[in-house]
Design a protein around this motif. Structure first.
Motif, PDB file in Angstrom:
ATOM      1  N   MET A   1       0.831  -1.204   0.000  1.00  0.00           N
ATOM      2  CA  MET A   1       0.000   0.000   0.000  1.00  0.00           C
ATOM      3  C   MET A   1       0.861   1.247   0.000  1.00  0.00           C
ATOM      4  O   MET A   1       0.603   2.200  -0.738  1.00  0.00           O
ATOM      5  CB  MET A   1      -0.926  -0.002   1.214  1.00  0.00           C
ATOM      6  N   TYR A   2       1.906   1.263   0.836  1.00  0.00           N
ATOM      7  CA  TYR A   2       2.755   2.452   0.917  1.00  0.00           C
ATOM      8  C   TYR A   2       3.563   2.649  -0.362  1.00  0.00           C
ATOM      9  O   TYR A   2       3.893   3.777  -0.733  1.00  0.00           O
ATOM     10  CB  TYR A   2       3.688   2.347   2.124  1.00  0.00           C
ATOM     11  N   PHE A   3       3.890   1.560  -1.044  1.00  0.00           N
ATOM     12  CA  PHE A   3       4.596   1.672  -2.320  1.00  0.00           C
ATOM     13  C   PHE A   3       3.720   2.388  -3.344  1.00  0.00           C
ATOM     14  O   PHE A   3       4.177   3.303  -4.041  1.00  0.00           O
ATOM     15  CB  PHE A   3       4.981   0.274  -2.814  1.00  0.00           C
ATOM     16  N   PHE A   4       2.442   1.993  -3.432  1.00  0.00           N
ATOM     17  CA  PHE A   4       1.523   2.654  -4.355  1.00  0.00           C
ATOM     18  C   PHE A   4       1.233   4.086  -3.917  1.00  0.00           C
ATOM     19  O   PHE A   4       1.088   4.983  -4.751  1.00  0.00           O
ATOM     20  CB  PHE A   4       0.224   1.863  -4.464  1.00  0.00           C
ATOM     21  N   LEU A   5       1.138   4.305  -2.621  1.00  0.00           N
ATOM     22  CA  LEU A   5       0.905   5.658  -2.108  1.00  0.00           C
ATOM     23  C   LEU A   5       2.054   6.596  -2.464  1.00  0.00           C
ATOM     24  O   LEU A   5       1.831   7.775  -2.740  1.00  0.00           O
ATOM     25  CB  LEU A   5       0.711   5.626  -0.594  1.00  0.00           C
ATOM     26  N   SER A   6       3.277   6.075  -2.441  1.00  0.00           N
ATOM     27  CA  SER A   6       4.426   6.926  -2.788  1.00  0.00           C
ATOM     28  C   SER A   6       4.341   7.380  -4.241  1.00  0.00           C
ATOM     29  O   SER A   6       4.659   8.525  -4.565  1.00  0.00           O
ATOM     30  CB  SER A   6       5.730   6.158  -2.538  1.00  0.00           C
ATOM     31  N   LEU A  55      -4.960   5.485 -13.489  1.00  0.00           N
ATOM     32  CA  LEU A  55      -4.464   4.109 -13.528  1.00  0.00           C
ATOM     33  C   LEU A  55      -3.928   3.666 -12.165  1.00  0.00           C
ATOM     34  O   LEU A  55      -4.133   2.519 -11.752  1.00  0.00           O
ATOM     35  CB  LEU A  55      -3.371   3.985 -14.593  1.00  0.00           C
ATOM     36  N   LEU A  56      -3.254   4.568 -11.454  1.00  0.00           N
ATOM     37  CA  LEU A  56      -2.753   4.226 -10.132  1.00  0.00           C
ATOM     38  C   LEU A  56      -3.890   3.949  -9.151  1.00  0.00           C
ATOM     39  O   LEU A  56      -3.795   3.036  -8.316  1.00  0.00           O
ATOM     40  CB  LEU A  56      -1.868   5.362  -9.592  1.00  0.00           C
ATOM     41  N   LEU A  57      -4.950   4.714  -9.249  1.00  0.00           N
ATOM     42  CA  LEU A  57      -6.104   4.480  -8.377  1.00  0.00           C
ATOM     43  C   LEU A  57      -6.734   3.125  -8.653  1.00  0.00           C
ATOM     44  O   LEU A  57      -7.202   2.449  -7.730  1.00  0.00           O
ATOM     45  CB  LEU A  57      -7.131   5.601  -8.556  1.00  0.00           C
ATOM     46  N   SER A  58      -6.747   2.703  -9.922  1.00  0.00           N
ATOM     47  CA  SER A  58      -7.283   1.374 -10.239  1.00  0.00           C
ATOM     48  C   SER A  58      -6.366   0.274  -9.713  1.00  0.00           C
ATOM     49  O   SER A  58      -6.842  -0.750  -9.217  1.00  0.00           O
ATOM     50  CB  SER A  58      -7.476   1.231 -11.752  1.00  0.00           C
ATOM     51  N   VAL A  59      -5.058   0.476  -9.795  1.00  0.00           N
ATOM     52  CA  VAL A  59      -4.112  -0.504  -9.251  1.00  0.00           C
ATOM     53  C   VAL A  59      -4.258  -0.597  -7.729  1.00  0.00           C
ATOM     54  O   VAL A  59      -4.211  -1.687  -7.148  1.00  0.00           O
ATOM     55  CB  VAL A  59      -2.673  -0.117  -9.644  1.00  0.00           C
ATOM     56  N   MET A  60      -4.465   0.537  -7.086  1.00  0.00           N
ATOM     57  CA  MET A  60      -4.647   0.532  -5.634  1.00  0.00           C
ATOM     58  C   MET A  60      -5.948  -0.156  -5.237  1.00  0.00           C
ATOM     59  O   MET A  60      -6.039  -0.771  -4.173  1.00  0.00           O
ATOM     60  CB  MET A  60      -4.611   1.971  -5.115  1.00  0.00           C
ATOM     61  N   SER A  61      -6.976  -0.057  -6.087  1.00  0.00           N
ATOM     62  CA  SER A  61      -8.219  -0.770  -5.795  1.00  0.00           C
ATOM     63  C   SER A  61      -7.998  -2.280  -5.890  1.00  0.00           C
ATOM     64  O   SER A  61      -8.582  -3.052  -5.120  1.00  0.00           O
ATOM     65  CB  SER A  61      -9.324  -0.331  -6.751  1.00  0.00           C
ATOM     66  N   TYR A  62      -7.161  -2.718  -6.841  1.00  0.00           N
ATOM     67  CA  TYR A  62      -6.805  -4.134  -6.931  1.00  0.00           C
ATOM     68  C   TYR A  62      -6.042  -4.579  -5.696  1.00  0.00           C
ATOM     69  O   TYR A  62      -6.267  -5.684  -5.175  1.00  0.00           O
ATOM     70  CB  TYR A  62      -5.969  -4.382  -8.184  1.00  0.00           C
ATOM     71  N   ASP A  63      -5.158  -3.724  -5.214  1.00  0.00           N
ATOM     72  CA  ASP A  63      -4.412  -4.018  -3.986  1.00  0.00           C
ATOM     73  C   ASP A  63      -5.355  -4.172  -2.797  1.00  0.00           C
ATOM     74  O   ASP A  63      -5.218  -5.093  -1.986  1.00  0.00           O
ATOM     75  CB  ASP A  63      -3.406  -2.897  -3.732  1.00  0.00           C
ATOM     76  N   ARG A  64      -6.346  -3.281  -2.681  1.00  0.00           N
ATOM     77  CA  ARG A  64      -7.319  -3.373  -1.587  1.00  0.00           C
ATOM     78  C   ARG A  64      -8.203  -4.622  -1.746  1.00  0.00           C
ATOM     79  O   ARG A  64      -8.596  -5.246  -0.757  1.00  0.00           O
ATOM     80  CB  ARG A  64      -8.201  -2.127  -1.555  1.00  0.00           C
ATOM     81  N   TYR A  65      -8.522  -4.967  -2.982  1.00  0.00           N
ATOM     82  CA  TYR A  65      -9.325  -6.167  -3.240  1.00  0.00           C
ATOM     83  C   TYR A  65      -8.592  -7.417  -2.756  1.00  0.00           C
ATOM     84  O   TYR A  65      -9.185  -8.281  -2.099  1.00  0.00           O
ATOM     85  CB  TYR A  65      -9.637  -6.269  -4.728  1.00  0.00           C
ATOM     86  N   MET A  66      -7.316  -7.505  -3.094  1.00  0.00           N
ATOM     87  CA  MET A  66      -6.539  -8.674  -2.661  1.00  0.00           C
ATOM     88  C   MET A  66      -6.389  -8.708  -1.146  1.00  0.00           C
ATOM     89  O   MET A  66      -6.430  -9.773  -0.533  1.00  0.00           O
ATOM     90  CB  MET A  66      -5.159  -8.648  -3.323  1.00  0.00           C
ATOM     91  N   VAL A 189     -10.602   9.212  -1.887  1.00  0.00           N
ATOM     92  CA  VAL A 189      -9.776   9.868  -2.903  1.00  0.00           C
ATOM     93  C   VAL A 189     -10.351   9.638  -4.297  1.00  0.00           C
ATOM     94  O   VAL A 189     -10.385  10.556  -5.135  1.00  0.00           O
ATOM     95  CB  VAL A 189      -8.326   9.348  -2.816  1.00  0.00           C
ATOM     96  N   VAL A 190     -10.817   8.431  -4.569  1.00  0.00           N
ATOM     97  CA  VAL A 190     -11.418   8.119  -5.872  1.00  0.00           C
ATOM     98  C   VAL A 190     -12.647   8.992  -6.117  1.00  0.00           C
ATOM     99  O   VAL A 190     -12.828   9.550  -7.216  1.00  0.00           O
ATOM    100  CB  VAL A 190     -11.794   6.626  -5.949  1.00  0.00           C
ATOM    101  N   CYS A 191     -13.499   9.124  -5.109  1.00  0.00           N
ATOM    102  CA  CYS A 191     -14.711   9.933  -5.260  1.00  0.00           C
ATOM    103  C   CYS A 191     -14.372  11.396  -5.514  1.00  0.00           C
ATOM    104  O   CYS A 191     -14.997  12.054  -6.362  1.00  0.00           O
ATOM    105  CB  CYS A 191     -15.589   9.802  -4.014  1.00  0.00           C
ATOM    106  N   LEU A 192     -13.371  11.926  -4.808  1.00  0.00           N
ATOM    107  CA  LEU A 192     -12.978  13.324  -4.996  1.00  0.00           C
ATOM    108  C   LEU A 192     -12.411  13.558  -6.394  1.00  0.00           C
ATOM    109  O   LEU A 192     -12.802  14.493  -7.101  1.00  0.00           O
ATOM    110  CB  LEU A 192     -11.944  13.720  -3.941  1.00  0.00           C
TER     111      LEU A 192
END
Length: 263
Positions: A1-6, A55-66, A189-192
């Protein structure tokens, strides 16, 4: 998560750096100028970074899904190498798509007015200045730019439907709260970001006043990158503790300074 956040934070920082300096110059001097090359460079970087954020937000959603739906497989699936590949393709696809779009727009003829009715070089103001027929460019931009922008939104929506279904199946209230807390920051963040982005281009497609588009553009280019760190920080327990300690230390130092002054 922190890797994607960076990477999301880096994208936000670069997006603000592309837009804000010229905007502040316009506000300070009540006017501003930019070269032809600089204008298209700003348009390219703005579009590429905005697409990268999608695209990063979609990747982060996949991370949260897993993390929520397949927690036992999370460590094996979301390895550092997998995360590195996902992030690389986010940046590569966004900058490649915008390179073609920017080249097509820069090939138009600009022989009339040279005043952009906006605080940065966006698509609509640039097309308004062109003396050429822009219908083909607009169609090409729609075909190449819409998929990497709105397909991630569809993916995020589908991902969160699966996440919410799995959260409802959790038997304990505490477990459901922890699972929802895990993805609440990202969902905010996605909604905003997507909310202001969609509304801006919805108004644009309906030929609404450009001033409304300016305000909405300000939200997703400046305000959203500004509040993203706040959203993630306020929902992070370690950062809350660090901020509390910092505030407590400052208060003790201030009280000690006041006592010394009174003495």
């Amino acid at each position: 998560m922190y890797f994607f956040l960076s990477h999301l934070s880096s994208c936000d920082l670069l997006l603000s750096a592309v837009i804000v300096p010229l905007m502040l110059d316009i506000i300070y001097r009540d006017s501003g100028s930019i070269s032809f090359f600089g204008c298209f460079t700003q348009f390219y970087l703005f579009g590429a970074l905005a697409t990268t954020e999608c695209l990063l937000l979609s990747v982060m959603s996949y991370d949260r899904y897993m993390a929520i739906c397949n927690p036992l497989r999370y460590s094996s699936v979301m390895s550092f190498q997998r995360g590195l590949h996902l992030v690389f393709w986010c940046w590569f696809i966004a900058f490649s798509v915008m390179l073609n779009t920017t080249f097509q727009i820069s090939s138009l003829q600009f022989c009339g007015p040279n005043v952009i009715d906006h605080f940065f070089c966006d698509l609509a103001p640039l097309l308004q200045l062109s003396c050429s027929d822009t219908s083909s460019v607009e169609m090409q931009n729609l075909l190449t730019g819409a998929p990497p922008t709105f397909l991630p939104l569809l993916y995020i929506t589908g991902t969160y439907i699966s996440i919410f279904v799995n959260i409802v199946k959790i038997p304990t209230t505490i477990g459901r709260q922890k699972a929802f807390f895990t993805c609440s920051s990202h969902l905010t963040v996605v909604c905003l970001f997507y909310g202001t982005l969609i509304i801006a281009y919805l108004f644009l497609s309906k030929n609404q006043t450009l001033n409304i588009h300016k305000v909405l553009s300000l939200l997703y280019t400046v305000m959203t990158p500004l509040v993203n760190p706040i959203i993630y920080c306020l929902r992070n327990r370690e950062i809350k503790i660090a901020l509390f300690k910092l505030i407590s230390t400052d208060r003790r130092a201030l009280k000690g300074h006041q006592k010394n002054v009174l003495l």
